[in-house]
Design a protein around this motif. Sequence first.
Motif, PDB file in Angstrom:
ATOM      1  N   ASN A  46       0.840  -1.200   0.000  1.00  0.00           N
ATOM      2  CA  ASN A  46       0.000   0.000   0.000  1.00  0.00           C
ATOM      3  C   ASN A  46       0.873   1.247   0.000  1.00  0.00           C
ATOM      4  N   TRP A  47       0.512   2.172  -0.918  1.00  0.00           N
ATOM      5  CA  TRP A  47       1.208   3.458  -1.019  1.00  0.00           C
ATOM      6  C   TRP A  47       0.154   4.556  -0.966  1.00  0.00           C
ATOM      7  N   THR A  48       0.354   5.573  -0.153  1.00  0.00           N
ATOM      8  CA  THR A  48      -0.552   6.715  -0.066  1.00  0.00           C
ATOM      9  C   THR A  48       0.257   7.976  -0.334  1.00  0.00           C
ATOM     10  N   TRP A  49      -0.140   8.657  -1.426  1.00  0.00           N
ATOM     11  CA  TRP A  49       0.621   9.833  -1.844  1.00  0.00           C
ATOM     12  C   TRP A  49      -0.289  11.056  -1.897  1.00  0.00           C
ATOM     13  N   PRO A  50       0.139  12.197  -1.368  1.00  0.00           N
ATOM     14  CA  PRO A  50      -0.623  13.439  -1.552  1.00  0.00           C
ATOM     15  C   PRO A  50      -0.523  13.900  -3.010  1.00  0.00           C
ATOM     16  N   GLU A  51      -1.616  14.366  -3.531  1.00  0.00           N
ATOM     17  CA  GLU A  51      -1.632  14.859  -4.908  1.00  0.00           C
ATOM     18  C   GLU A  51      -0.680  16.050  -5.028  1.00  0.00           C
ATOM     19  N   GLY A  52       0.071  16.078  -6.129  1.00  0.00           N
ATOM     20  CA  GLY A  52       0.980  17.195  -6.405  1.00  0.00           C
ATOM     21  C   GLY A  52       2.385  17.026  -5.854  1.00  0.00           C
ATOM     22  N   THR A  53       2.619  15.981  -5.043  1.00  0.00           N
ATOM     23  CA  THR A  53       3.982  15.753  -4.511  1.00  0.00           C
ATOM     24  C   THR A  53       4.792  14.881  -5.472  1.00  0.00           C
ATOM     25  N   THR A  54       6.107  14.814  -5.198  1.00  0.00           N
ATOM     26  CA  THR A  54       6.991  13.951  -5.993  1.00  0.00           C
ATOM     27  C   THR A  54       7.304  12.702  -5.184  1.00  0.00           C
ATOM     28  N   GLN A  55       7.044  11.558  -5.767  1.00  0.00           N
ATOM     29  CA  GLN A  55       7.234  10.287  -5.072  1.00  0.00           C
ATOM     30  C   GLN A  55       8.029   9.328  -5.959  1.00  0.00           C
ATOM     31  N   VAL A 102      -2.242   2.018  -4.879  1.00  0.00           N
ATOM     32  CA  VAL A 102      -1.773   3.396  -4.764  1.00  0.00           C
ATOM     33  C   VAL A 102      -2.987   4.280  -4.496  1.00  0.00           C
ATOM     34  N   THR A 103      -2.968   4.993  -3.407  1.00  0.00           N
ATOM     35  CA  THR A 103      -4.035   5.920  -3.034  1.00  0.00           C
ATOM     36  C   THR A 103      -3.505   7.339  -3.148  1.00  0.00           C
TER      37      THR A 103
END
Length: 541
Positions: free
Chosen positions: A411-420, A478-479
């Motif tokens: 599980n991966w949770t990423w804020p929109e607009g960030t670089t991951q 991915v969320t």
Amino acid sequence: MAHPKTWPKASLNLLVFALMLSGVPGIIWIEPPDPVTAPGGNLLVNCSTNCDQPQYIGLETPLNKTQVANGTRWKEFLLRNVIQDTQLLCFANCFGEPQMVHRTTITVIQPPEYVALEPLDPWISVGQNFSLRCQVLGGRPRQNLTVALFQGSQELSRQSVSEQGPEKAAEITVTATASRENHKANFSCRAELKLDLGPQGLVLYQNSSIPVELHTFVLGQDPPHLTAPKLLEIGKETTVSCEIDKLFPVEDAQIYLSLGGRNLSLTVTRGQDMLRATAIAAIAEGEREGQWELTCNVTLGNQNREVHGNLTIYSFPLPNLVISQPTVPEGTLVNVTCEALVGARVLINGTLFSPGEIAQLSLTATEEYDGYWFTCQAVLELMGEKLWRNKSLQLLVLYGPRLEETKCPGNWTWPEGTTQIMQCKASGNPAPFVACAREKDQKTLHLGVPLKVTRAHKGHYRCSATSSRGRTDKRVTVTVLESGRDPVPIVVGVLLALGLATTAGAITILFLRKNLRRGSYQPQRMHLNNLDANGEAGAGY
């Protein structure tokens, strides 16, 4: 022509008169009493007597003589070309008395012909006494001969040799004590013959020896200090050194180092009073093992100091390490064998599996052993020292791909607009290839690459690890956390909707008012049971 002094006539007459009055028997004498002349010179000799009226006065000599003067009781003779020592005899005949005779010898001057300083020992230790002995040939008359000893230009001693006869070499000896200050000093001796030849004045004859150089030294009683390891392996090199101090002069000292009777090549260092030699000692393959004698020798002057030591030569090869199969599939039985030189103990990875020269280990190959290093250690105790030899081999275990949560999170949770960066790594041997694609559209998500997160990245992905040993899959979700909406479009939409609703309501009210005034508007009733399958009214309603 040199003439020695003669007594004045008045003095002779007074002497004769005094003798006559004394009543002693008649005598005769020669003047000068000890005549001296240069080689080939002429000499005046006076024969005198106390006889009142001598019948005859004469001079017997093998030399050429001439009477040059006479008196009642004396005669004077000129002797020519005196080239060697010659005896003279004066005689006188008096009435009633036996013949009177007097003898003397003319000494022909002989300058010092040969002057030599006896050679010194090549080296004399500081504090030791040594003798300076000088010999002179010639130099007559001896009563006029002196011999002096010199250090450089400094006179050390001067002695007369009048007591030594002319028939042998004159000799003087002086004892001195060696010191550092007179190292390399020159010593010499000089013979001097000083004579008074009357009218000719004083005459000085000199002759000197060849200088003799003195060498002094200091070499302490302590032996040199030898520095070397106790052990040396065949085929290897080691540094050995030897040092000694309290030397003088250090530049003349020699130092030698040998191993087993073989001289070593040296690097020599000299200090103020210190000498050090350093060498590389090496024993080639094939040479014998055991004790080799190491010798250091220091030589200075006529002395040397020596010290001995032992160097143990040994051979200790690497142990033999064998893995039955260096590369095996998972689940295979693997045997590890470690063997060393006789007398050594062996360990595998620091564990003493056997007290002897061989150790064995068996294991089943698993994922945990992939890339594992096995180290065989051999230990040999020699001369109180422990010697170690290590040899290592790596085991490779072949096994299928593994996608573990620690290396590939589900599980991966990423804020929109960030670089991951998406990470998904698999274990396995050979190394698997890993790829991730979204389940709904097979869109690939690049691994290990920075990406700008958008809503389009969310979803469920299928990550696959593939190698020649098989394949494994894992679902990864991915969320994307969406950012907040802009309120301006929403407000505009609400206002527009309200405006449309207001307009529609106003039109409806106007229409109803108009029909009511005419009385023609009647609401229609529609029975639900008359609707067909499509929701339309039947023709019969």
